[in-house]
Motif scaffolding. Structure first.
Motif, short mmCIF file in Angstrom:
data_model
loop_
_atom_site.label_atom_id
_atom_site.label_comp_id
_atom_site.label_asym_id
_atom_site.label_seq_id
_atom_site.Cartn_x
_atom_site.Cartn_y
_atom_site.Cartn_z
N GLU A 7 59.95 14.28 -38.79
CA GLU A 7 59.41 15.26 -38.08
C GLU A 7 60.40 15.89 -37.16
O GLU A 7 60.79 16.89 -37.07
CB GLU A 7 58.17 15.33 -37.10
CG GLU A 7 56.78 15.10 -38.36
CD GLU A 7 55.73 14.90 -37.29
OE1 GLU A 7 54.60 14.94 -37.65
OE2 GLU A 7 55.88 14.14 -36.20
N GLN A 10 63.60 17.05 -39.57
CA GLN A 10 63.14 18.58 -40.05
C GLN A 10 63.24 19.47 -39.05
O GLN A 10 63.61 20.44 -39.27
CB GLN A 10 61.73 18.32 -40.52
CG GLN A 10 61.34 17.44 -41.79
CD GLN A 10 62.12 17.90 -42.76
OE1 GLN A 10 62.76 19.19 -43.26
NE2 GLN A 10 62.46 16.98 -43.78
N ARG A 11 63.01 19.20 -37.69
CA ARG A 11 63.13 20.12 -36.46
C ARG A 11 64.51 20.40 -36.33
O ARG A 11 64.80 21.48 -36.25
CB ARG A 11 62.25 19.63 -35.20
CG ARG A 11 62.36 20.64 -34.12
CD ARG A 11 61.60 20.06 -33.10
NE ARG A 11 60.20 19.93 -33.10
CZ ARG A 11 59.22 19.64 -32.30
NH1 ARG A 11 59.68 19.34 -31.09
NH2 ARG A 11 57.94 19.82 -32.48
N LYS A 13 66.78 19.88 -38.53
CA LYS A 13 67.55 20.52 -39.49
C LYS A 13 67.15 22.13 -39.69
O LYS A 13 68.09 22.91 -40.08
CB LYS A 13 66.81 20.06 -40.94
CG LYS A 13 67.07 20.22 -42.36
CD LYS A 13 66.56 19.85 -43.29
CE LYS A 13 66.86 20.15 -44.64
NZ LYS A 13 66.24 19.46 -45.70
N ARG A 14 66.08 22.48 -39.35
CA ARG A 14 65.60 23.87 -39.08
C ARG A 14 66.45 24.57 -38.05
O ARG A 14 66.83 25.84 -38.38
CB ARG A 14 64.17 24.22 -38.84
CG ARG A 14 63.25 23.95 -39.90
CD ARG A 14 61.60 24.29 -39.60
NE ARG A 14 61.28 23.88 -38.37
CZ ARG A 14 60.51 22.75 -38.51
NH1 ARG A 14 60.19 22.18 -39.75
NH2 ARG A 14 60.00 22.19 -37.28
#
Length: 117
Positions: A7, A10-11, A13-14
């Motif tokens: 998670e 992913q955060r 990465k965004r």
């Protein structure tokens, strides 16, 4: 409770992808690393197409040594394929990973191979 590793990545990465995107002239060099292998690809975000890809899992890829040394070889391989496709400069997307270890080694290999970023 806090975020899991995935998670968190992913955060990050965004957050990175908000700022950078690749074009046909200057594609995005995105990196994915698993426990076993490392993958790199050049992506044109305007058309959503992968222009060039290289990984440590390819059949014709021969490299020995540590994971970091193999990552360096993958970086050189992606640079060589990019040169063949007429690509000189890229935007580096570390994919939410820290710029350290295998990701850094791949980037240095790509620079050594002649890519500019």
């Amino acid at each position: 409770m806090g975020l899991t590793k995935l998670e968190r990545r992913q955060r990050i990465k965004r957050r990175i992808r908000k700022r950078i995107s690749g074009t046909a002239q200057m594609p995005r060099l995105c990196v994915f690393r698993s426990n076993l292998a490392i993958y790199a690809q050049l992506v044109d975000d305007k058309t959503g197409k992968t222009l060039v890809a290289a990984s440590s899992m390819e059949k014709d890829f021969k490299a020995a040594g540590s994971k970091t040394e193999i990552s360096h070889q993958v970086g050189k391989a992606i640079a060589q394929k990019a040169k063949a496709a007429g690509i000189e400069a890229v935007v580096f997307d570390r994919g939410g990973y820290l710029y350290h270890g295998r990701v850094k080694s791949l980037a240095e290999g790509a620079r050594e191979g002649g890519l500019k970023f």
